[in-house]
Motif scaffolding. Structure first.
Motif, PDB file in Angstrom:
ATOM      1  N   THR A  94      -3.347   4.267   3.777  1.00 13.62           N
ATOM      2  CA  THR A  94      -3.278   3.737   4.956  1.00 13.62           C
ATOM      3  C   THR A  94      -2.243   4.530   5.635  1.00 13.62           C
ATOM      4  O   THR A  94      -2.768   4.289   6.788  1.00 13.62           O
ATOM      5  N   LYS A 137      -2.182  -5.252  -1.848  1.00 13.75           N
ATOM      6  CA  LYS A 137      -2.589  -3.780  -0.283  1.00 13.75           C
ATOM      7  C   LYS A 137      -3.272  -4.062   0.761  1.00 13.75           C
ATOM      8  O   LYS A 137      -3.917  -3.385   1.437  1.00 13.75           O
ATOM      9  N   ASP A 185      -1.371   3.156  -0.304  1.00 11.76           N
ATOM     10  CA  ASP A 185      -0.199   3.077   1.109  1.00 11.76           C
ATOM     11  C   ASP A 185      -0.600   4.344   1.670  1.00 11.76           C
ATOM     12  O   ASP A 185      -0.550   4.881   2.737  1.00 11.76           O
TER      13      ASP A 185
END
Length: 205
Positions: free
Chosen positions: A64, A123, A61
């Motif tokens: 990202t 993910k 995350d």
């Protein structure tokens, strides 16, 4: 809701894990190494991340967010969808020249854990799909066929892999030139198609 202290500690742990995972590989880094890098206790780490899988997901995350931050910065001065598309390669060129560049963290993570961790696979796929959607939106705004989006995406993904392996600094400029040729050809094709749709038959019907 997590306290501000928990959020700060969480961010520190994720950043520490990200540095270690990216440099050494996820499976080569244990929680003790993360503890030492983050300057936190194992109890605190496990309190926030009950499993390593959850920590890896948080790192992805984090990656990202880093990716989109870089893409957005590169596109800040772009005036057209075409310029925005090409600005992705400018972002890559800057990133690839950093001393700690080790390729795409998502591809690396999928290579290590994609077969054993559904959470990691999800993910990685989400990040790749979101980027492809971003490119497709720009391609559509440029009046080009959807297939061009996958072609541009392949150039971006391929550049990351080749640059990581070869350390060749000319990879991105060459990929960008290929993207220019691709976009020019697609624009010409789209123009011909529009002209053909508006043509009047020779017999006037």
């Amino acid at each position: 809701m997590a306290s501000s202290d928990d959020q700060a500690v969480r961010a520190t742990i994720v950043a520490a894990a990200d540095r270690l995972y990216y440099a050494r590989g996820i499976q080569n880094v244990g929680m003790d190494a993360v503890r030492a890098e983050a300057g936190s206790s194992l109890k605190r780490i496990y309190g926030l991340f009950p499993s390593k899988d959850l920590l890896v997901a948080a790192v992805l995350d984090h990656r990202t967010a880093m990716w989109w931050s870089g893409v957005d910065r590169a596109a800040a001065g772009a005036q057209t969808p075409r310029e925005q598309l090409l600005s992705v390669f400018d972002f890559l060129n800057s990133w690839f020249r950093q001393d700690d560049f080790r390729g795409c963290a998502f591809i690396n993570s999928f290579g290590e854990l994609g077969a054993t961790s559904p959470r990691v696979s999800e993910k990685v796929r989400a990040q790749k799909e979101s980027f492809h959607s971003y490119v497709r939106d720009l391609v559509r705004r440029a009046g080009l066929a959807d297939g061009v989006a996958l072609q541009v995406t392949l150039l971006v993904e391929g550049a990351q892999t080749v640059a990581a392996i070869t350390r060749d600094r000319d990879v991105v400029p060459q990929a960008r030139r290929a993207a220019v040729v691709l976009l020019d050809a697609a624009a010409a094709e789209a123009g011909d198609s529009r002209a053909g749709q508006g043509a009047v038959p020779a017999d006037g019907r």
